[in-house]
Design a protein around this motif. Sequence first.
Motif, PDB file in Angstrom:
ATOM      1  N   SER A 340     -16.765 -32.635 -27.678  1.00  0.00           N
ATOM      2  CA  SER A 340     -17.044 -31.901 -28.886  1.00  0.00           C
ATOM      3  C   SER A 340     -15.910 -32.282 -29.963  1.00  0.00           C
ATOM      4  CB  SER A 340     -17.058 -30.346 -28.348  1.00  0.00           C
ATOM      5  OG  SER A 340     -15.828 -29.973 -27.822  1.00  0.00           O
ATOM      6  N   VAL A 341     -14.886 -32.890 -29.604  1.00  0.00           N
ATOM      7  CA  VAL A 341     -13.744 -33.196 -30.352  1.00  0.00           C
ATOM      8  C   VAL A 341     -13.999 -34.695 -31.064  1.00  0.00           C
ATOM      9  CG1 VAL A 341     -11.345 -33.499 -30.519  1.00  0.00           C
ATOM     10  CG2 VAL A 341     -12.387 -31.646 -29.161  1.00  0.00           C
ATOM     11  N   ASP A 342     -13.977 -34.576 -32.384  1.00  0.00           N
ATOM     12  CA  ASP A 342     -14.040 -35.806 -33.245  1.00  0.00           C
ATOM     13  C   ASP A 342     -12.770 -36.653 -33.044  1.00  0.00           C
ATOM     14  OD1 ASP A 342     -16.666 -35.469 -33.827  1.00  0.00           O
ATOM     15  OD2 ASP A 342     -16.093 -34.494 -35.977  1.00  0.00           O
ATOM     16  N   PRO A 343     -12.852 -37.879 -33.059  1.00  0.00           N
ATOM     17  CA  PRO A 343     -11.204 -38.635 -32.963  1.00  0.00           C
ATOM     18  C   PRO A 343     -10.622 -38.493 -34.020  1.00  0.00           C
ATOM     19  CG  PRO A 343     -13.324 -40.168 -33.067  1.00  0.00           C
ATOM     20  CD  PRO A 343     -13.776 -38.908 -32.686  1.00  0.00           C
ATOM     21  N   ALA A 344      -9.215 -38.794 -34.286  1.00  0.00           N
ATOM     22  CA  ALA A 344      -8.424 -38.880 -35.481  1.00  0.00           C
ATOM     23  C   ALA A 344      -9.004 -40.095 -36.075  1.00  0.00           C
ATOM     24  CB  ALA A 344      -7.051 -38.597 -35.291  1.00  0.00           C
TER      25      ALA A 344
END
Length: 387
Positions: A340-344
């Motif tokens: 659920s977390v987009d990469p930096a």
Amino acid sequence: MFTAAEEYGIDLSVDAERVERLLSVTPADVEPAERLTFARNVFVPLTTACRYTCTYCTYYDVPGEASLLSPAEVRERCRVGADAGCTEALFTFGDDPDDRYAEVHARLAEWGFDSVHDYLYRACEIALEEGLLPHSNPGDLTGSQFADLREVNASMGVMLETTADVDAHNGGRRKTPGQRLNTIRAAGRRGVPFTTGILVGIGEGWRDRAESLLAVRELHERHGHVQEVIVQNVVPNERSDFAKPDLETMRRVVAMARAALPPEVSVQVPPNLSPAADLVDCGVDDLGGVSPVTDDYINPDYAWPDLDGLRAVADAGGMALRERLPTYARFLPDDLRPASVDPAPAPTNREAWLPPAVRDRIRADDVHGRRLRGVARGEGPLAVRGD
């Protein structure tokens, strides 16, 4: 614009209109976060020697009295922390000790180290060997020092404190805003996931607070490396007569931080220093590193809350509570980052945000690696309320 900025070639232009808009922000203008995070750490005060003599600081000791942990002591502290389920080794010390600390330099040489930064590198290796991820706060660093130390650190940090020129930093050995901004910039240029923050109540004004927050934002927008900004109130101690800021001041400053910073940058308040339960509706989404086994050596009179205390803060805001690693999820590799977390965005001047030594530690097939992977994926033992 800021003291010593020209000396370090700091090209920051904080927009006057943005400052004015930020000065009008109130807690009612920001939305509370849905989740509250924290990290479990073991506090490792590598040395209390410091070249600075800030008037509000009780951490540093004068020459002849400064402590220096031995490699064996570092290993023992890390082992105790890992056995207690910690994921982070928080290394702190005063900025590079000057020549007055002859005993510290002599002991480092006796152990085979050219500088305290060389010793920090070895201490981080010890932490990794014992199953912890190093997060180092070694004060001001150059780009070349970051290039070395980033290879054994999961993340690093330094407090900006303020871009104002305040009496609290006076003296022959003083930190300057330009120097601190240069360190934050150097971390970005070397692709280091980074923590910084402002210190509230050391003589700065409201405009100074706004400018400090916007300066951090601008540096983050250039490099994408700031993972969290601490909003920390000064506290009374044996060296300081600064009064602790009142609740309304802290609520307004926290709301300003949330409004000033991009959504991906967390706003943190230290729960042993701040009335965190009264601030969570102002945009706080992190409580920082909390240790179940060591004191806060920078603020020893203020004990960490236990897990029930952290849950009480989260409950006050109707928020989920989740344990995290010292590196925020968006900086983790694809196989460790929650879906659920987009990469930096890709880091500046390096291949990946995490160095091989840290990636290998997290992926190791042992009890420590399994614990680290569980926390990274939100499956840790302290992930609660349905996360």
